[in-house]
Design an enzyme around this catalytic site. Structure first.
Site, PDB file in Angstrom:
ATOM      1  N   SER A  55       0.823  -1.217   0.000  1.00 54.86           N
ATOM      2  CA  SER A  55       0.000   0.000   0.000  1.00 54.86           C
ATOM      3  C   SER A  55       0.856   1.267   0.000  1.00 54.86           C
ATOM      4  CB  SER A  55      -0.898   0.024   1.235  1.00 54.86           C
ATOM      5  OG  SER A  55      -1.681  -1.148   1.307  1.00 54.86           O
TER       6      SER A  55
HETATM    7  N1  SAH Z   1      -0.679  -4.836   4.388  1.00 57.22           N
HETATM    8  C1  SAH Z   1      -0.063  -5.088   3.087  1.00 57.22           C
HETATM    9  C2  SAH Z   1      -1.013  -4.766   1.959  1.00 57.22           C
HETATM   10  C3  SAH Z   1      -0.942  -5.810   0.894  1.00 57.22           C
HETATM   11  S1  SAH Z   1      -2.176  -5.805  -0.345  1.00 57.22           S
HETATM   12  C4  SAH Z   1       1.265  -4.383   2.973  1.00 57.22           C
HETATM   13  O1  SAH Z   1       1.613  -3.586   3.862  1.00 57.22           O
HETATM   14  O2  SAH Z   1       2.010  -4.640   2.034  1.00 57.22           O
HETATM   15  C5  SAH Z   1      -3.423  -6.871   0.325  1.00 57.22           C
HETATM   16  C6  SAH Z   1      -3.069  -8.317   0.564  1.00 57.22           C
HETATM   17  O3  SAH Z   1      -4.269  -8.964   0.989  1.00 57.22           O
HETATM   18  C7  SAH Z   1      -2.570  -9.094  -0.644  1.00 57.22           C
HETATM   19  O4  SAH Z   1      -1.317  -9.633  -0.356  1.00 57.22           O
HETATM   20  C8  SAH Z   1      -3.618 -10.199  -0.838  1.00 57.22           C
HETATM   21  O5  SAH Z   1      -3.066 -11.427  -1.270  1.00 57.22           O
HETATM   22  C9  SAH Z   1      -4.214 -10.303   0.561  1.00 57.22           C
HETATM   23  N2  SAH Z   1      -5.556 -10.914   0.621  1.00 57.22           N
HETATM   24  C10 SAH Z   1      -6.588 -10.793  -0.245  1.00 57.22           C
HETATM   25  N3  SAH Z   1      -7.662 -11.515   0.163  1.00 57.22           N
HETATM   26  C11 SAH Z   1      -7.299 -12.125   1.341  1.00 57.22           C
HETATM   27  C12 SAH Z   1      -7.952 -13.015   2.246  1.00 57.22           C
HETATM   28  N4  SAH Z   1      -9.206 -13.471   2.037  1.00 57.22           N
HETATM   29  N5  SAH Z   1      -7.277 -13.438   3.334  1.00 57.22           N
HETATM   30  C13 SAH Z   1      -6.005 -13.003   3.573  1.00 57.22           C
HETATM   31  N6  SAH Z   1      -5.315 -12.167   2.746  1.00 57.22           N
HETATM   32  C14 SAH Z   1      -5.956 -11.724   1.638  1.00 57.22           C
END
Ligand code: SAH
Length: 205
Positions: A55
């Site tokens: 993000s």
């Molecule tokens: N907090 C992260 C943001 C990553 S983007 C950072 O600081 O980099 C969001 C993430 O959510 C992705 O890696 C995606 O694979 C994950 N995601 C999507 N659906 C999900 C679910 N049902 N359970 C767990 N993770 C999920």
């Protein structure tokens, strides 16, 4: 570069000093591919593999501020992704439990987070289910765009606790907080548009 980013975050409205200090402590460039090193402290999102993104720093700071983190808080994070947000929460002294549905990202985040010396509990699994083992949580943060607030997450936040979650079905979501006033009573507030990768149903076993 890190200092410049912190000044920028402050100018954009991030007020809690401890949140800005956590940004000073966590090296964002560790979470990116080396080719992006020179841009690691710009306020932009990056691909982190498996079609996912780390993000924007502002988004991480904004969600963190909404969590009102106190040292020792037990926080559940859905969507470990790169592990950057996990590390920011850990730097704030929270006891973090985090779930990622993509194995490749889970393994990579685990490696980097441990290299930095943080010790959250990391799980490969389905964020829709939360993690009942460590419930109730002081707060829950969802870092992917959720079509709705999952029932299991509602049950796993303590009374007096808060869920911070971007809600929306398309590319854009509305940052929303749900404060649990009582067993079935919630105070809901909205904080404008954000854009996250979608929260997907999980296939992890
Ligand atoms: N907090 C992260 C943001 C990553 S983007 C950072 O600081 O980099 C969001 C993430 O959510 C992705 O890696 C995606 O694979 C994950 N995601 C999507 N659906 C999900 C679910 N049902 N359970 C767990 N993770 C999920």
């Amino acid at each position: 570069m890190r200092r410049k980013l912190i000044t920028e975050l402050r100018e954009k409205g991030i007020e809690q000093d401890k949140v800005l200090e956590a940004f000073d402590e966590v090296p964002r460039h560790y979470f990116l591919d080396e080719v992006f090193n020179h841009q690691a402290y710009s306020n932009i999102a990056f691909q982190i593999g498996a079609g996912q993104t780390i993000s924007h720093p502002f988004t991480v700071a904004f969600q963190t501020e909404l969590l009102n983190v106190e040292r020792g808080d037990r926080i559940l994070e859905i969507g470990t992704g790169s592990g950057f947000q996990t590390s920011i929460l850990s730097a704030l002294g929270a006891r973090v439990v985090t779930i990622e549905r993509q194995r490749e990202l889970f393994l990579n985040a685990k490696r980097i987070i441990h290299r930095l010396g943080f010790t959250p509990k990391l799980f490969y699994g389905d964020g829709y289910k939360g993690k009942v083992t460590y419930a109730p949580y002081d707060s829950i943060i969802v870092t992917c765009g959720a079509p709705f607030l999952p029932e299991d997450l509602k049950k796993q936040v303590k009374i007096g606790g808060r869920i911070v979650i971007p809600i929306g079905k398309g590319d854009q979501q509305i940052m929303t907080t749900f404060d649990r006033i009582d067993e079935n009573e919630w105070d809901v507030k909205e904080y404008g548009d954000f854009s996250f990768v979608p929260m997907l149903k999980n296939t992890a076993r």
